[in-house]
Design an enzyme around this catalytic site. Sequence first.
Site, PDB file in Angstrom:
ATOM      1  N   GLY A 198       0.812  -1.209   0.000  1.00 53.26           N
ATOM      2  CA  GLY A 198       0.000   0.000   0.000  1.00 53.26           C
ATOM      3  C   GLY A 198       0.851   1.266   0.000  1.00 53.26           C
ATOM      4  CB  CYS A 214      -5.177  -0.575   6.712  1.00 46.92           C
ATOM      5  SG  CYS A 214      -3.801  -1.277   7.612  1.00 46.92           S
ATOM      6  N   GLY A 249      -4.297 -15.760   6.075  1.00 44.43           N
ATOM      7  CA  GLY A 249      -3.931 -17.168   5.949  1.00 44.43           C
ATOM      8  C   GLY A 249      -5.147 -18.091   5.881  1.00 44.43           C
TER       9      GLY A 249
HETATM   10  C1  LIG Z   1       2.202  -8.840   6.231  1.00 47.87           C
HETATM   11  C2  LIG Z   1       0.993  -8.396   5.481  1.00 47.87           C
HETATM   12  C3  LIG Z   1       0.913  -7.087   4.997  1.00 47.87           C
HETATM   13  C4  LIG Z   1      -0.210  -6.634   4.315  1.00 47.87           C
HETATM   14  N1  LIG Z   1      -0.253  -5.358   3.824  1.00 47.87           N
HETATM   15  C5  LIG Z   1      -1.339  -4.930   3.119  1.00 47.87           C
HETATM   16  C6  LIG Z   1      -1.390  -3.627   2.535  1.00 47.87           C
HETATM   17  O1  LIG Z   1      -0.448  -2.848   2.617  1.00 47.87           O
HETATM   18  N2  LIG Z   1      -2.530  -3.253   1.883  1.00 47.87           N
HETATM   19  C7  LIG Z   1      -3.593  -4.098   1.743  1.00 47.87           C
HETATM   20  O2  LIG Z   1      -4.590  -3.726   1.144  1.00 47.87           O
HETATM   21  N3  LIG Z   1      -3.555  -5.357   2.258  1.00 47.87           N
HETATM   22  C8  LIG Z   1      -2.464  -5.782   2.936  1.00 47.87           C
HETATM   23  N4  LIG Z   1      -2.434  -7.083   3.449  1.00 47.87           N
HETATM   24  C9  LIG Z   1      -3.606  -7.952   3.261  1.00 47.87           C
HETATM   25  C10 LIG Z   1      -3.412  -8.923   2.081  1.00 47.87           C
HETATM   26  O3  LIG Z   1      -3.238  -8.220   0.881  1.00 47.87           O
HETATM   27  C11 LIG Z   1      -4.599  -9.882   1.962  1.00 47.87           C
HETATM   28  O4  LIG Z   1      -5.784  -9.112   1.755  1.00 47.87           O
HETATM   29  C12 LIG Z   1      -4.800 -10.742   3.187  1.00 47.87           C
HETATM   30  O5  LIG Z   1      -3.555 -11.104   3.732  1.00 47.87           O
HETATM   31  C13 LIG Z   1      -5.616 -12.003   2.918  1.00 47.87           C
HETATM   32  O6  LIG Z   1      -4.974 -12.863   2.017  1.00 47.87           O
HETATM   33  P1  LIG Z   1      -4.045 -14.103   2.477  1.00 47.87           P
HETATM   34  O7  LIG Z   1      -4.828 -14.855   3.508  1.00 47.87           O
HETATM   35  O8  LIG Z   1      -3.775 -14.880   1.242  1.00 47.87           O
HETATM   36  O9  LIG Z   1      -2.803 -13.522   3.075  1.00 47.87           O
HETATM   37  C14 LIG Z   1      -1.302  -7.520   4.126  1.00 47.87           C
HETATM   38  C15 LIG Z   1      -1.221  -8.839   4.607  1.00 47.87           C
HETATM   39  C16 LIG Z   1      -0.100  -9.288   5.269  1.00 47.87           C
HETATM   40  C17 LIG Z   1      -0.069 -10.701   5.781  1.00 47.87           C
END
Ligand SMILES: Cc1cc2nc3c(=O)[nH]c(=O)nc-3n(C[C@H](O)[C@H](O)[C@H](O)COP(=O)(O)O)c2cc1C
Lengths: 279, 279, 334, 334
Positions: free
Chosen positions: D60, D146, D233
């Site tokens: 982001g 966020c 996750g």
């Molecule tokens: C360490 C970390 C940092 C993240 N930073 C952002 C971010 O900057 N902006 C955003 O929209 N989502 C952010 N997310 C959310 C992910 O893009 C995603 O929506 C969320 O982790 C669910 O997907 P997943 O279960 O495959 O990780 C972040 C997730 C993680 C784990």
Amino acid sequence: MKRAVAMAQFQVEVVANRALTGGYFVLELASEQDNAVGGAQPGQFVMLRGEWGRDLLNGRAFSVLEAIDARRFTVMLKVFGRGTGKMREMQPGERMTVTGPLGRGFPQPDAQPDGGAGSGRKQLLVAGGVGLPPLHFHARRLVGRGKADAVEMFYGGRSAAELVLTEALDEWGVQTVLATDDGSRGVEGRVTVPLTARLDAAAEAGEAVEILACGPTPMLAAVRELGLARGVPTSLCLEEMMACGFGVCLGCAVPVYGPKPYKYCCTDGPVFDAKEVRW
Amino acid sequence: MKRAVAMAQFQVEVVANRALTGGYFVLELASEQDNAVGGAQPGQFVMLRGEWGRDLLNGRAFSVLEAIDARRFTVMLKVFGRGTGKMREMQPGERMTVTGPLGRGFPQPDAQPDGGAGSGRKQLLVAGGVGLPPLHFHARRLVGRGKADAVEMFYGGRSAAELVLTEALDEWGVQTVLATDDGSRGVEGRVTVPLTARLDAAAEAGEAVEILACGPTPMLAAVRELGLARGVPTSLCLEEMMACGFGVCLGCAVPVYGPKPYKYCCTDGPVFDAKEVRW
Amino acid sequence: MSAPTPTATPVPLESVELACDFGPLKLRSPILTASGCFAYGQQFAEFMDLRQIGGLSTKGISPLPRHGNPLPRIYETASGMINSIGLENVGCEAFLTEKLPFLADLDVSVWVNFFGTDFETYVDCAKTLSEGGEGRIDVLEMNISCPNIKKGGIEFGTVPEVAHRLTKACVEASEVPIVVKLTPNVSDIVAMAQAVKEAGAIGVSLINTITAMAIDVRSRRSRIATTYGGLSGPAIKPVALRMVHQVAKALPGFPICGMGGILTGEDVLEYFIAGAHCVQLGTINFSEPGAALRVTRELRELMAELGIERVQDAVATLGGYEAEPAHAEVSPWA
Amino acid sequence: MSAPTPTATPVPLESVELACDFGPLKLRSPILTASGCFAYGQQFAEFMDLRQIGGLSTKGISPLPRHGNPLPRIYETASGMINSIGLENVGCEAFLTEKLPFLADLDVSVWVNFFGTDFETYVDCAKTLSEGGEGRIDVLEMNISCPNIKKGGIEFGTVPEVAHRLTKACVEASEVPIVVKLTPNVSDIVAMAQAVKEAGAIGVSLINTITAMAIDVRSRRSRIATTYGGLSGPAIKPVALRMVHQVAKALPGFPICGMGGILTGEDVLEYFIAGAHCVQLGTINFSEPGAALRVTRELRELMAELGIERVQDAVATLGGYEAEPAHAEVSPWA
Ligand SMILES: Cc1cc2nc3c(=O)[nH]c(=O)nc-3n(C[C@H](O)[C@H](O)[C@H](O)COP(=O)(O)O)c2cc1C
Ligand SMILES: Cc1cc2nc3c(=O)[nH]c(=O)nc-3n(C[C@H](O)[C@H](O)[C@H](O)COP(=O)(O)OP(=O)(O)OC[C@H]3O[C@@H](n4cnc5c(N)ncnc54)[C@H](O)[C@@H]3O)c2cc1C
Ligand SMILES: Cc1cc2nc3c(=O)[nH]c(=O)nc-3n(C[C@H](O)[C@H](O)[C@H](O)COP(=O)(O)OP(=O)(O)OC[C@H]3O[C@@H](n4cnc5c(N)ncnc54)[C@H](O)[C@@H]3O)c2cc1C
Ligand SMILES: Cc1cc2nc3c(=O)[nH]c(=O)nc-3n(C[C@H](O)[C@H](O)[C@H](O)COP(=O)(O)O)c2cc1C
Ligand code: FES
Ligand code: FES
């Protein structure tokens, strides 16, 4: 201190899982093809993960203990939580995934002839607990290059059982001072006790020394205090919670002094100049 | 058909993990103390779980294949998903937790002299795939009581490799008809083909038979059709998703005809009268 | 740097006291079992001495018996499970005559989880249970949060004003104290807790399951016949703990019964520190019917190790981090 | 009885077509990588050929650089992890000059995730990125969700009217299409999606992390310095999938980018069936930096096996269960 070799992710098989005293154990891992960990620098680490399914998602960070050859390396650890608990039970033949080598290793004693850290000063290696592996590896490498006398090891633990792999140090002729909290082996007390004496002696003799330390945070804080108070260049090998190990999750922030308030343990470290760490 | 012995939860060790053909395998499990599964009735099942941590939370249901003695029993399975995948890899010495024996078993051929199911009629056992274990156990028990001729086995699979543990049936002198979809062993076609012939023969001869069936749902539906159309008492051993196995989660509902629209596979079954099943 | 662990002075196991208060109630232990995961208790007697648990919450009771949803009703997911049982239960009358006597004999805290299908049946149910309970029910745990019920409206559980009105009516209809069980499927859990507190609930149960689904890609159907179900188990613990902490912080002292994914004594202590006054164990009962006793033992041992003598010594004791030293371009060590 | 699986006729692997549409966008593959889990892409070039992914969403970006939160910032939980990175990023300017050129060269769909700290900075950011992107940005993915940002207000992500106003202003300020990334921490995800759709967003990303916490019982502190963080996750996949399905059902045809806990090709297909038009992989990238390619391969194989030739053939195809035969006291078989 640039990363020596390209990191990569590859599969290994557990070749051996050897118990040491004090709950420590050594995993020997081997890949079918040559892997980049063979060229790892002491202080560099790997992220390890077993075939654990949907829980225990992220890899676990472990310093390389020894890069045996282009395919085999070892790590040393003890049971800390679920991941290390599973690793304790691993049998030869089981598979793991490795990412690495990662991070930047320790300064070499002869790397920089410009008077900074790593400028031919005698290196005092200060290890506590699971902080031993990278320093043990560092000593091993120097011994391999005929420089056993470039380092001295200060190694502390709670009791005799927690001091492991010391035979190798003896064999290599690395001067080693042991310390235990309960006095069951070596000096009684913290490892900082003999270290203080050694630093004072060096100061008196005008001997150029530097410190490379790895171990529990309170130990590192004490070592930093001792070293920097005496103007001794001090490198600390840090541990932070890590999800990725290669600079993308931003989880492993280390507060530092400098242009930015944070650096990253996995890519800027794990070895940091004690002066820059903002604790 | 009341539960014969009190259920309980206890620990077992894997004694053996034997591969059969067709991807099937048999786990032999043993507890240190006598356990209640030793007294299990054919058709009863156990919930099994390994030391799998926080994922794969619930036990998995498996019919008892054989209660060897008061401490040892076996189950037969094949890899279906994550849990059975882990079980395939289990090594002797690994530990599991067992709840059981659970549920109500098959009617005995001589249990009820009142003319209902289990009234001394010849029992036609119809097994498909992982439906074999409870019927195999049932045959074994009757053989042990000198009643090999109280049953006939009709056992179907896709191909010869999927027909397992048939040597024991031969050894026991249990009359067995095999069927494979590809004709690689026994009759070519579904197991319902020889079953139909047998039912028709019985009807013609005025022979009293009943059906006990366990296997994939489409097979059970076909068997029900065949049996009930001919007025043959038919018991089906069903599988439903289970979380607990002992009647508290209400997850394993089976739609039935009767005063209430649902019964529970784990406590009212897994063996149901084909007439009451509401499919 | 993770700061060093504060050194705790262990206490002997015998001096650990699990008895505790939940508002006006005295509990022999803070470890209860959760609604829908313990049926009406009987089956568990085969696995453990039920008198050693702090109490139990029954399967949700409605005025009339209900038969539940078509199958499949359950599915396992990563570190959790989805269920859509459909609030199957024996109904008030059968509960009072057939189930309650067994529970009353146990001499543990009896929480009767209940619900209605609309405003009136909620109030009816509270009244019938309160009267018919004849002093044998300690808490009416009002479930305004079931994702699996079609009629009755999602608004009970998600709109503070509606929850307030419903709670108030039930509190007035009942002699037995009411604890409201909240759904996590809301933007603002604190507003919900506040609303039911002001309506006279003596506490809240946090959390019910999170609405969820899983799909069988081969049949292209939901793994649950009703499409959605409720997610429970360790997967949801971090969400539950956050909500417990939010409510505890906003409404200090207001009793919270925490639940969601508890597997160990350490999990229980996390809930206390976040602000729960007691806890319930749900999904774990299915795979380990004796779990409540193991968890009780683990909690006792952990409290001894960490020098915590009484449950309330741990409740709502979450500390903060010391600020990092201020950032500067030049290190003070340089 | 689980009904039998519909028999699918497999198709050859070569006839599986992953190219697909996301509203006005053409994607070479529906498998993208998620914001905050892929940094600005570079590091992953060491592990795989980035040109084979459908696209990526950047960390982001805010108008000014941000340094992020104190530590600890991450903690692992059951089948998931909590993070509170604090939206650390290089800021618009450095992004455009230092990071974007690398991404533009990849020739994949470039989604720039962005946020502001208040209404004005959101709009500023959209405008700056749109202008400075000079055609190299395919989507501005607006993060209104966020949990880790203090200023700027939770209302952007939880109150439909506020989200509508903000989205509208950003859509007007930007030449680049806007996809709004929604938070799951709401009572009514459909109302949120509807609001941003009407404001001109071309689609929504579902879901961001679920607000969560974990506690270290020894130090009695949160495992995360900022107390709460976001859960991601496999643990959250059932919740994400439910929200994707809810929105897809309520707003048919409106593009949804699904995410949350994807580990396998089968997971991806679940998202398509629920109604997603493309997906993002998040947390899995940390432990398996080449995951996007493995998942792509698995998806392709699974589509071939199940006879699905094009992605859109699977989108929003969830079927229902046949009704059970009506209940009767007496069996028709009797
Ligand atoms: C360490 C970390 C940092 C993240 N930073 C952002 C971010 O900057 N902006 C955003 O929209 N989502 C952010 N997310 C959310 C992910 O893009 C995603 O929506 C969320 O982790 C669910 O997907 P997943 O279960 O495959 O990780 C972040 C997730 C993680 C784990
Ligand atoms: C650069 C580096 C080198 C290391 N070298 C060694 C070594 O040589 N030998 C050794 O025994 N240990 C070493 N550690 C610590 C080791 O990574 C942790 O003990 C291990 O991750 C704990 O995993 P777990 O699953 O048992 O614990 P859990 O508490 O179950 O782990 C939960 C999560 O927290 C993370 N985590 C917990 N503690 C740490 C930690 N200290 N550092 C990073 N992540 C952590 C885990 O990776 C996991 O994601 C090192 C750590 C770092 C950062
Ligand atoms: C009474 C009964 C007896 C059984 N006997 C045998 C047997 O002797 N041999 C054999 O191979 N299989 C048997 N099964 C089926 C066996 O329980 C499933 O194959 C097994 O649970 C699949 O677990 P998994 O982790 O591999 O699958 P996953 O799909 O990973 O399991 C996910 C979840 O679904 C549940 N589940 C999935 N399929 C079934 C199923 N068919 N029945 C119940 N729960 C299910 C699992 O328990 C688990 O909770 C029996 C089932 C029942 C109900
Ligand atoms: C199968 C099942 C049935 C449930 N039935 C009810 C119920 O009737 N009433 C209720 O308030 N909660 C019910 N719950 C929710 C639990 O009481 C509990 O709030 C939730 O499962 C979280 O706890 P856990 O993660 O320990 O299971 C049910 C949960 C499960 C898994
Ligand atoms: S561990 Fe992910 S950035 Fe360092
Ligand atoms: S499996 Fe739980 S009630 Fe049958």
